[in-house]
Design a protein around this motif. Structure first.
Motif, PDB file in Angstrom:
ATOM      1  N   GLY A  56       0.808  -1.221   0.000  1.00 24.64           N
ATOM      2  CA  GLY A  56       0.000   0.000   0.000  1.00 24.64           C
ATOM      3  C   GLY A  56       0.837   1.264   0.000  1.00 24.64           C
ATOM      4  N   GLY A  57       2.025   1.201  -0.580  1.00 27.23           N
ATOM      5  CA  GLY A  57       2.920   2.355  -0.599  1.00 27.23           C
ATOM      6  C   GLY A  57       2.458   3.490  -1.490  1.00 27.23           C
ATOM      7  N   VAL A  58       1.582   3.192  -2.429  1.00 26.61           N
ATOM      8  CA  VAL A  58       1.085   4.211  -3.349  1.00 26.61           C
ATOM      9  C   VAL A  58      -0.294   4.641  -2.854  1.00 26.61           C
ATOM     10  N   HIS A  59      -0.429   5.908  -2.569  1.00 27.70           N
ATOM     11  CA  HIS A  59      -1.705   6.407  -2.058  1.00 27.70           C
ATOM     12  C   HIS A  59      -2.592   6.852  -3.222  1.00 27.70           C
ATOM     13  N   ASP A  60      -3.229   5.857  -3.808  1.00 24.28           N
ATOM     14  CA  ASP A  60      -4.133   6.078  -4.935  1.00 24.28           C
ATOM     15  C   ASP A  60      -5.314   5.140  -4.716  1.00 24.28           C
ATOM     16  N   PRO A  61      -6.553   5.666  -4.757  1.00 20.01           N
ATOM     17  CA  PRO A  61      -7.713   4.811  -4.467  1.00 20.01           C
ATOM     18  C   PRO A  61      -7.835   3.603  -5.391  1.00 20.01           C
ATOM     19  N   ILE A  62      -7.475   3.745  -6.656  1.00 22.71           N
ATOM     20  CA  ILE A  62      -7.561   2.619  -7.596  1.00 22.71           C
ATOM     21  C   ILE A  62      -6.554   1.540  -7.209  1.00 22.71           C
ATOM     22  N   LEU A  63      -5.321   1.956  -6.917  1.00 25.29           N
ATOM     23  CA  LEU A  63      -4.276   0.993  -6.588  1.00 25.29           C
ATOM     24  C   LEU A  63      -4.470   0.388  -5.199  1.00 25.29           C
ATOM     25  N   GLU A  64      -5.116   1.119  -4.316  1.00 24.64           N
ATOM     26  CA  GLU A  64      -5.375   0.600  -2.969  1.00 24.64           C
ATOM     27  C   GLU A  64      -6.521  -0.407  -2.951  1.00 24.64           C
ATOM     28  N   THR A  65      -7.438  -0.304  -3.917  1.00 19.68           N
ATOM     29  CA  THR A  65      -8.605  -1.192  -3.909  1.00 19.68           C
ATOM     30  C   THR A  65      -8.506  -2.341  -4.909  1.00 19.68           C
ATOM     31  N   ASN A  66      -7.412  -2.420  -5.660  1.00 23.44           N
ATOM     32  CA  ASN A  66      -7.206  -3.513  -6.611  1.00 23.44           C
ATOM     33  C   ASN A  66      -5.930  -4.255  -6.248  1.00 23.44           C
ATOM     34  N   LEU A  67      -6.043  -5.562  -6.099  1.00 23.64           N
ATOM     35  CA  LEU A  67      -4.868  -6.387  -5.869  1.00 23.64           C
ATOM     36  C   LEU A  67      -4.198  -6.602  -7.222  1.00 23.64           C
ATOM     37  N   ILE A  68      -2.916  -6.227  -7.314  1.00 27.27           N
ATOM     38  CA  ILE A  68      -2.200  -6.252  -8.591  1.00 27.27           C
ATOM     39  C   ILE A  68      -1.005  -7.182  -8.485  1.00 27.27           C
ATOM     40  N   THR A  69      -0.917  -8.122  -9.412  1.00 32.70           N
ATOM     41  CA  THR A  69       0.262  -8.983  -9.473  1.00 32.70           C
ATOM     42  C   THR A  69       1.220  -8.428 -10.521  1.00 32.70           C
ATOM     43  N   VAL A  70       2.498  -8.650 -10.292  1.00 36.22           N
ATOM     44  CA  VAL A  70       3.543  -8.220 -11.217  1.00 36.22           C
ATOM     45  C   VAL A  70       4.301  -9.479 -11.641  1.00 36.22           C
ATOM     46  N   PRO A  71       3.831 -10.149 -12.719  1.00 35.97           N
ATOM     47  CA  PRO A  71       4.474 -11.399 -13.123  1.00 35.97           C
ATOM     48  C   PRO A  71       5.850 -11.232 -13.759  1.00 35.97           C
ATOM     49  N   GLU A  72       6.118 -10.059 -14.341  1.00 33.34           N
ATOM     50  CA  GLU A  72       7.396  -9.902 -15.042  1.00 33.34           C
ATOM     51  C   GLU A  72       7.750  -8.438 -15.212  1.00 33.34           C
ATOM     52  N   VAL A  73       9.053  -8.167 -15.182  1.00 33.54           N
ATOM     53  CA  VAL A  73       9.593  -6.855 -15.557  1.00 33.54           C
ATOM     54  C   VAL A  73      10.707  -7.132 -16.551  1.00 33.54           C
ATOM     55  N   ARG A  74      10.599  -6.545 -17.729  1.00 37.76           N
ATOM     56  CA  ARG A  74      11.632  -6.696 -18.764  1.00 37.76           C
ATOM     57  C   ARG A  74      12.443  -5.409 -18.846  1.00 37.76           C
ATOM     58  N   MET A  75      13.741  -5.580 -18.749  1.00 39.95           N
ATOM     59  CA  MET A  75      14.649  -4.439 -18.793  1.00 39.95           C
ATOM     60  C   MET A  75      15.218  -4.277 -20.198  1.00 39.95           C
ATOM     61  N   SER A  76      15.439  -3.032 -20.605  1.00 40.80           N
ATOM     62  CA  SER A  76      16.110  -2.773 -21.871  1.00 40.80           C
ATOM     63  C   SER A  76      17.589  -3.138 -21.695  1.00 40.80           C
ATOM     64  N   PRO A  77      18.313  -3.360 -22.795  1.00 39.11           N
ATOM     65  CA  PRO A  77      19.729  -3.737 -22.677  1.00 39.11           C
ATOM     66  C   PRO A  77      20.581  -2.738 -21.878  1.00 39.11           C
ATOM     67  N   ASP A  78      20.245  -1.448 -21.946  1.00 41.95           N
ATOM     68  CA  ASP A  78      21.019  -0.450 -21.188  1.00 41.95           C
ATOM     69  C   ASP A  78      20.476  -0.236 -19.774  1.00 41.95           C
ATOM     70  N   LEU A  79      19.433  -0.998 -19.399  1.00 42.14           N
ATOM     71  CA  LEU A  79      18.806  -0.959 -18.069  1.00 42.14           C
ATOM     72  C   LEU A  79      18.171   0.383 -17.730  1.00 42.14           C
ATOM     73  N   LYS A  80      17.882   1.185 -18.742  1.00 47.21           N
ATOM     74  CA  LYS A  80      17.278   2.496 -18.487  1.00 47.21           C
ATOM     75  C   LYS A  80      15.768   2.510 -18.676  1.00 47.21           C
ATOM     76  N   LEU A  81      15.209   1.401 -19.165  1.00 52.57           N
ATOM     77  CA  LEU A  81      13.767   1.292 -19.348  1.00 52.57           C
ATOM     78  C   LEU A  81      13.299  -0.050 -18.806  1.00 52.57           C
ATOM     79  N   ALA A  82      12.277   0.000 -17.965  1.00 46.03           N
ATOM     80  CA  ALA A  82      11.693  -1.220 -17.411  1.00 46.03           C
ATOM     81  C   ALA A  82      10.242  -1.304 -17.865  1.00 46.03           C
ATOM     82  N   THR A  83       9.910  -2.374 -18.581  1.00 48.64           N
ATOM     83  CA  THR A  83       8.525  -2.618 -18.962  1.00 48.64           C
ATOM     84  C   THR A  83       7.948  -3.548 -17.906  1.00 48.64           C
ATOM     85  N   VAL A  84       6.980  -3.019 -17.155  1.00 47.05           N
ATOM     86  CA  VAL A  84       6.402  -3.730 -16.020  1.00 47.05           C
ATOM     87  C   VAL A  84       5.074  -4.333 -16.464  1.00 47.05           C
TER      88      VAL A  84
END
Length: 137
Positions: free
Chosen positions: A35-63
């Protein structure tokens, strides 16, 4: 650089992308689940994060995310995008990287695809074909 060194270097780079992606996945999942993000949508929806893909230079993360039950996907994506800078800062604080990667959020559609394939495999036509193949063998 000799070919064998190039291959090893590329392999190490890919391994690093995977390792950093997994560390980022854990960090973002923890932030959302605690619950670190104080947003009503994010607080009331359980969200799974199955994968994060990083760009080769590690400057972009696709969540890749999936709200529980696949509901409110558009609302969740908008809320994540609205809170992207907080999530980026908080994840960077937890993960020791030279640069905090920019975050891009996408719905993980692998579950939908797996369900579609499962339904397809259960159709009478496919079952008939599978039975015919096993009879021939």
């Amino acid at each position: 650089m000799p070919k064998h060194q190039q291959k090893a270097s590329t392999s190490r780079g890919a391994q690093r992308q995977l390792r950093v992606g997994e560390i980022m996945r854990h960090a973002i999942a923890d932030i959302l689940s605690q619950g670190g993000v104080h947003d009503p949508i994010l607080e009331t929806n359980l969200i799974t994060v199955p994968e994060v893909r990083m760009s080769p230079d590690l400057k972009l993360a696709t969540v890749y995310v999936m709200p529980l039950g696949g509901r409110n996907t558009e609302l969740v994506l908008k809320a994540l995008a609205a809170n992207k800078s907080f999530l980026r800062t908080e994840a960077a604080r937890r993960v020791n990287l030279k640069y905090a990667p920019d975050l891009r959020f996408r719905i993980d559609e692998r579950f939908d695809e797996a369900e579609r394939i499962e339904k397809l495999l259960r159709t009478p036509a496919v079952q008939r074909d599978l039975q015919q193949d096993s009879d021939e063998n």
